[in-house]
Design an enzyme around this catalytic site. Sequence first.
Site, mmCIF file in Angstrom:
data_model
loop_
_atom_site.group_PDB
_atom_site.id
_atom_site.type_symbol
_atom_site.label_atom_id
_atom_site.label_comp_id
_atom_site.label_asym_id
_atom_site.label_seq_id
_atom_site.Cartn_x
_atom_site.Cartn_y
_atom_site.Cartn_z
ATOM 1 N N ASP A 82 0.817 -1.295 0.266
ATOM 2 C CA ASP A 82 0.140 0.283 0.224
ATOM 3 C C ASP A 82 0.644 1.413 0.330
ATOM 4 O OD1 ASP A 82 1.316 -0.617 2.716
ATOM 5 O OD2 ASP A 82 -1.225 -1.213 3.465
ATOM 6 N N GLU B 108 -9.640 -2.094 5.792
ATOM 7 C CA GLU B 108 -10.647 -2.230 6.833
ATOM 8 C C GLU B 108 -11.784 -2.974 7.447
ATOM 9 O OE1 GLU B 108 -8.661 -0.071 9.063
ATOM 10 O OE2 GLU B 108 -7.896 1.724 8.120
ATOM 11 N N ASN C 97 -6.836 -3.051 14.553
ATOM 12 C CA ASN C 97 -8.817 -3.595 13.589
ATOM 13 C C ASN C 97 -8.768 -4.761 13.190
ATOM 14 O OD1 ASN C 97 -7.821 -3.042 12.014
ATOM 15 N ND2 ASN C 97 -9.334 -1.046 12.069
HETATM 16 C C1 F6R Z 1 1.223 -1.378 5.745
HETATM 17 C C2 F6R Z 1 -0.198 -2.081 6.348
HETATM 18 C C3 F6R Z 1 -0.111 -2.422 7.570
HETATM 19 C C4 F6R Z 1 0.152 -2.303 8.727
HETATM 20 C C5 F6R Z 1 -0.390 -2.504 10.233
HETATM 21 C C6 F6R Z 1 0.392 -2.812 11.222
HETATM 22 O O1 F6R Z 1 1.800 -1.858 4.736
HETATM 23 O O2 F6R Z 1 -0.409 -2.778 5.131
HETATM 24 O O3 F6R Z 1 -1.981 -2.919 7.503
HETATM 25 O O4 F6R Z 1 0.627 -3.550 9.037
HETATM 26 O O5 F6R Z 1 -1.439 -1.104 10.639
HETATM 27 O O6 F6R Z 1 0.951 -1.653 11.304
HETATM 28 P P1 F6R Z 1 2.160 -1.655 12.599
HETATM 29 O O7 F6R Z 1 3.509 -3.091 12.101
HETATM 30 O O8 F6R Z 1 2.975 -0.372 12.619
HETATM 31 O O9 F6R Z 1 1.460 -2.269 14.006
#
Ligand code: F6R
Length: 243
Positions: free
Chosen positions: A68, A144, A137
């Site tokens: 992403d 999401e 979440n």
């Molecule tokens: C990042 C992504 C997100 C993160 C998720 C966890 O490329 O796709 O889904 O993997 O938000 O983020 P952290 O590791 O910062 O807790």
Amino acid sequence: MLKIVSARDYDDMSRKAANIISAQVILKPDTVLGLATGSTPIGAYHQLIDWYKKGDVGFSQVRTYNLDEYRGLSHDDPQSYHYFMRDNFFDHINIDLNNTHVPDGANPDAEAACAEYDKMVADAGYPDLQLLGIGNNGHIGFNEPDDHFSKGTHCVDLTESTIKANSRLFEREEDVPRQAYTMGVQTIMYARMILVVANGAAKAQAVHDMCFGPVTPQCPASILQLHPNVVLVADKEALSLCE
Ligand code: F6R
């Protein structure tokens, strides 16, 4: 099949994840890697850099596709995921930058940017190994909680909880972009192997729901229960609700 590997702490989680990625690249030097940003995988990237510097693993033939990118940020914006990947991984290993791919956040035409990215990932034959973090979440990529599972790359509005969680990396919460381009859940499921990393108590509920909850788009990670080859490497705190 979902295999759970328990790690003592963040460093142990990072080394175990790096071991799995490294083994994949050693066995198949022209591996297609799906990669994630966020805090969780940084330790694994740094471990891989260390092993690369020691001559234990090389990335000259590897191709990468990130999950992403924030919409509206160009590749050289220090808050962009493209910049993050160079800073934390690509600039320190022998990967050809032409073989690294991140959705084009600078392209305001969401439909074109997403279609182009989908084609690139499909042309590469989809990842051999997809690395994933998980949101508090249950989100994967920026998919999401929703009433349906997404398919290909698409533009999403970030939820308040994700904007809040990600604001720690920005000076002010209002600086966090409100939209992102993300690979869809279906695309993620096309990867031949999926490696999820998680640490800390804040992830415990999401990790539990991913492994043992109902398969529902309200917890996008729960669909991984239907994938034939998923490994979750998580520390004790993230696994605390899974006993
Ligand atoms: C990042 C992504 C997100 C993160 C998720 C966890 O490329 O796709 O889904 O993997 O938000 O983020 P952290 O590791 O910062 O807790």
